[in-house]
Motif scaffolding. Structure first.
Motif, PDB file in Angstrom:
ATOM      1  N   HIS A  47      74.650  25.752 -50.355  1.00 41.58           N
ATOM      2  CA  HIS A  47      75.404  26.289 -51.419  1.00 41.58           C
ATOM      3  C   HIS A  47      76.746  25.106 -52.069  1.00 41.58           C
ATOM      4  N   THR A  48      77.003  24.227 -50.618  1.00 45.84           N
ATOM      5  CA  THR A  48      77.974  23.859 -50.871  1.00 45.84           C
ATOM      6  C   THR A  48      77.651  22.851 -52.308  1.00 45.84           C
ATOM      7  N   ALA A  49      76.041  22.359 -52.079  1.00 46.65           N
ATOM      8  CA  ALA A  49      76.036  21.469 -53.086  1.00 46.65           C
ATOM      9  C   ALA A  49      75.663  22.043 -54.630  1.00 46.65           C
ATOM     10  N   LEU A  50      75.518  23.309 -54.533  1.00 45.30           N
ATOM     11  CA  LEU A  50      75.446  24.102 -55.480  1.00 45.30           C
ATOM     12  C   LEU A  50      76.710  24.037 -55.784  1.00 45.30           C
ATOM     13  N   ILE A  51      77.887  25.004 -55.262  1.00 44.76           N
ATOM     14  CA  ILE A  51      79.209  24.619 -55.465  1.00 44.76           C
ATOM     15  C   ILE A  51      80.020  23.437 -55.890  1.00 44.76           C
ATOM     16  N   GLU A  52      79.100  22.066 -55.818  1.00 49.20           N
ATOM     17  CA  GLU A  52      79.880  20.654 -56.471  1.00 49.20           C
ATOM     18  C   GLU A  52      79.184  20.242 -57.473  1.00 49.20           C
ATOM     19  N   GLN A  53      78.313  21.287 -57.791  1.00 50.51           N
ATOM     20  CA  GLN A  53      77.074  21.034 -58.783  1.00 50.51           C
ATOM     21  C   GLN A  53      78.438  21.775 -60.395  1.00 50.51           C
ATOM     22  N   TRP A  54      78.568  22.927 -59.612  1.00 44.40           N
ATOM     23  CA  TRP A  54      79.305  23.433 -60.603  1.00 44.40           C
ATOM     24  C   TRP A  54      80.193  23.106 -60.888  1.00 44.40           C
ATOM     25  N   LYS A  55      80.966  22.423 -60.522  1.00 49.49           N
ATOM     26  CA  LYS A  55      82.406  21.477 -60.181  1.00 49.49           C
ATOM     27  C   LYS A  55      82.379  20.224 -61.606  1.00 49.49           C
ATOM     28  N   PHE A  56      80.629  19.695 -61.358  1.00 52.60           N
ATOM     29  CA  PHE A  56      80.596  18.618 -62.431  1.00 52.60           C
ATOM     30  C   PHE A  56      80.376  19.464 -63.284  1.00 52.60           C
ATOM     31  N   ALA A  57      79.653  20.130 -63.611  1.00 46.50           N
ATOM     32  CA  ALA A  57      79.031  21.107 -65.003  1.00 46.50           C
ATOM     33  C   ALA A  57      80.377  21.273 -65.564  1.00 46.50           C
ATOM     34  N   LYS A  58      81.321  21.646 -65.009  1.00 50.48           N
ATOM     35  CA  LYS A  58      82.520  22.002 -65.520  1.00 50.48           C
ATOM     36  C   LYS A  58      83.006  20.902 -65.997  1.00 50.48           C
TER      37      LYS A  58
END
Length: 380
Positions: A47-58
């Motif tokens: 889930h940490t990777a998913l959160i960081e990917q979401w941040k990168f997309a933003k």
């Protein structure tokens, strides 16, 4: 690093993304004052990777990034899906070796690369390997590494290194410049060194580089193995160094004994740029760099006697070594210049943008207008 130092800042606005705020080049990037954003993860699959990917997309959307260019397995898997979901006009993956990932990792990377517009490889050997693995050949572009020749001049001198490393002034130095990873085959270099010592007892053998972590288990294994082989002080582990040009000015032969997964080696190019004859294995992109019997010798992998024989031939014949060195520098100048690599990369960026409907005059910023200077994120 060579690419970002040389990309035209008028044509491209650079942003950097990375996983950990560490490394020998971090200070240089920070000093450049270019945007530098960290996405700390301990796994690609939680889930940490998913959160960081979401941040990168933003971040991509907020900064209106036009190109995302990723380097290597972890950046490919992390950044490509985020860039795709964020609607980046151009996504470029990079594969720079012929596979030291696990079978599962290979399948994951292959799936992610389907979302990319282009896959850049640095050797034809990698292109052929990817095609055999089922990648779309039309998506693969070969852009070979380039070397800044200005760092390797005839005025470079490294004599202070001998004093620093405790090396005799007249001893021939045979060096491996490499990240310390098992596929680099450093143990075969150490075995070859024991054979070379019978002919040249004064020779010294440098292992220049570190593993993914300082004092890695593999490095300790190699140091212990050198002791068991009886090399003693003849084998010197220097650790990571940034003064490669100065070091190479003292080297008689540069060796790359890798056994698999090699792409197109910067250390071979740097050695040849410095006028040093090379000995390398017939693995990956090495035959694309080394011209057999002209700029150096190619030998089979995992063959210490063949490695030792090639080294001894060059130590036996200073004339042959000098001829190989001159031919090597000429080959790098003609085929592996930094200018050529940067020009091909910039052309690729602009071509992919044009294909996506972003029509660009590649010559002047003014022709693009105020609103369209392509923004490029390199994920390292």
């Amino acid at each position: 690093m060579n690419l970002w130092r040389s990309l035209d800042p008028i044509r491209f606005e650079l942003h950097f993304a990375y996983f950990k705020r560490l490394g020998h080049f971090l200070k240089e990037i920070e000093t450049s004052r270019r945007p530098l954003v960290e996405y700390p993860i301990n796994s690609l699959y939680n889930h940490t990777a998913l959160i960081e990917q979401w941040k990168f997309a933003k971040y991509i959307k907020r900064n209106r990034i036009h190109i995302v260019h990723t380097y290597g397995f972890h950046p490919n898997v992390f950044a490509i899906p985020a860039a795709w979901l964020a609607g980046v006009p151009v996504i470029i993956a990079s594969v720079r070796d012929t596979g030291y990932t696990t079978p599962i990792q290979s399948r994951v990377q292959k799936f992610m690369c389907r979302l990319a517009d282009c896959i850049v490889v640095n050797a034809e050997a990698i292109r052929q390997w990817l095609i055999a693995e089922g990648y779309n050949p039309e998506k693969i572009t070969v852009i070979r590494n380039g070397i800044d020749l200005s760092h390797f001049t005839t005025t470079t001198r490294g004599s202070r290194l001998r004093e620093e490393l405790g090396l005799p002034q007249c001893a021939p130095l045979i060096a491996v410049l490499s990240r310390l990873h098992r596929y680099k085959g450093i143990e075969y270099f150490l075995e070859a060194a024991t054979i070379v010592c019978r002919r040249f007892p004064e020779a010294r053998f440098l292992i220049v580089g570190e593993g993914m972590v300082v004092n890695s288990p593999y490095r300790r294994e190699l140091a212990d193995y050198a002791v068991r082989l009886g090399l003693g002080r003849r084998a010197v582990f220097t650790g990571f160094r940034l003064d490669v040009a100065e070091l190479l000015s003292e080297v008689a032969v540069s060796v790359l004994p890798c056994v698999s997964a090699e792409g197109l080696s910067n250390t071979l190019l740097e050695s040849m740029a410095a006028g040093v004859p090379v000995v390398a294995t017939t693995v990956g992109g090495n035959p694309e760099v080394v011209e057999q019997g002209v700029t150096g010798f190619l030998v089979p992998p995992r063959d210490p006697p063949a490695l030792a024989q090639a080294i001894c031939r060059l130590l036996d014949s200073p004339e042959l070594a000098a001829r190989f060195g001159q031919a090597g520098r000429k080959r790098v100048t003609e085929r592996f210049s930094l200018e050529r690599m940067v020009q091909e990369t910039e052309s690729l960026y602009l071509d992919l943008l044009n294909r996506g409907g972003h029509r660009i005059d590649p010559h002047t910023r003014e022709a693009w207008g105020h609103e369209f200077v392509p923004k490029l994120t390199l994920h390292l």
